[in-house]
Structures are given as C-alpha cells and as structure tokens.
Design an enzyme around this catalytic site. Sequence first.
Site: not given
Ligand SMILES: [Zn+2]
Length: 218
Positions: A108-111, A149, A179
């Site tokens: 995931c590119e956020h975390h 996703q 995450c």
């Molecule tokens: Zn994430």
Amino acid sequence: MSEQHAMQRESHGAPASVPTDRPVDAATLGTATGVDVARVEAAVREIVAALGGGPTLERTPERVAQAYSEFFAGIGVDPLTHLTDTVAVGPETGELVLQRDIEFRSMCEHHLLPFIGVVHVAYVPGERVVGLGKLARVVETIASRPQLQERLTEEIADALETGLDPRGVLVVVDAQHSCVSARGTRQAASTTVTMASRGELATAAHRAEVMALIGGIA
Ligand SMILES: [Zn+2]
C-alpha cells in the site's frame, strides 16, 4: 463504461477455490530496474539509526533493500507485454473466461505495508484469448508497485481491455491490508473487496452471473 465498488467484510475463512496458476515468481520478472536499491538501503540505515540501532540490526538495511527490489519489481514493466501472445477465438474458446483466486501481494502506497489476497479475473473474449498463466503475470506486474487496492483493480481491468479488446471484463480483488490488521483499528479479520467492470460485464445481470461463479464473496 466502468463501475467500481469497495466494501469491507468480515473474513469467512478461505474462499472456495479452484486450482489456478501459481503466483508468478518475482525472479521471472527480472531484477527491478525501477528501484534504486542502494538508495533504499541508505534510507533504511537512517530508519534503523532512528530506532536506536544495535548489532542485531546491522544487516537489516541490506535485507530490506533486497525485499523492496522484489516487492516493486513491476515498476517500469508494461503489463501489456504479457498479453501479446494471443490466439484467435474459435469454437472451442467458450463464451467466458474466469480465473479465480490468483494470489497476489502488493504494497500500500500510504504506509508501505503489504496487502495480500486474491484476484478473480473474468473476460468475455472478443477476437482473441490469451493463455491463463498470462493473467497471473498481468496481476503480478501491476501489484508489484506502490499501490492502492482500488487502483490495482482498475489497472488490471484496463490492461485486459487494452490488451485483449474483449467484449467485457470483470475484476474482483479480495485482500487483507497490514495497515488495517496490524495498526490503527487492528481489524485482523477484515478484508476489502473491490471490483472493476467493463463492457458487457458492467451490466448488473451479467456481473451477478459471474459473481455467482466466483462464489465465496458475500
Ligand atoms: Zn495502508
């Protein structure tokens, strides 16, 4: 035409599955050309120092950098290269191709934490079909990048639409996010389902028919 839905659901254990291609080995994608491994290693050395360091973490930067080159082996790789070896549709081709439970892992590119699950890919052939193993390669390539996703789902559908020019496409992704399970609200049993559809499989009736074949998703 495109539709997308995302919903959270509780996991009911392993979904009904049929044998499919094994996940594509990262090695078959070659070394990630899009990852500056030395730079990742230097950055992780900073993280390790920020955490207090210590002798047991000495080789961690090198190991993480190697892992990243595997996680992100799809950077700079065009998934359409897996869809060039097609064959013309004939009487034996059938009217729907559905490959269930293609295992994948992405980040995931956020975390920059992994999310892991399965992709179900369906298409109604137009003029051409492609070998089933190629669908898993498309998934693997697109998953091996910093991702969301929702975008992963759309990009797989786009690749099939562009590469095969089918009459319809349906992609369903069912994944568990580190995450979500390991931090924040720590919902260890929660999975996320996303869907992208194109053409004939974007209509409610056809989509419901394919979803029934996929099974295992509430
Ligand atoms: Zn994430």
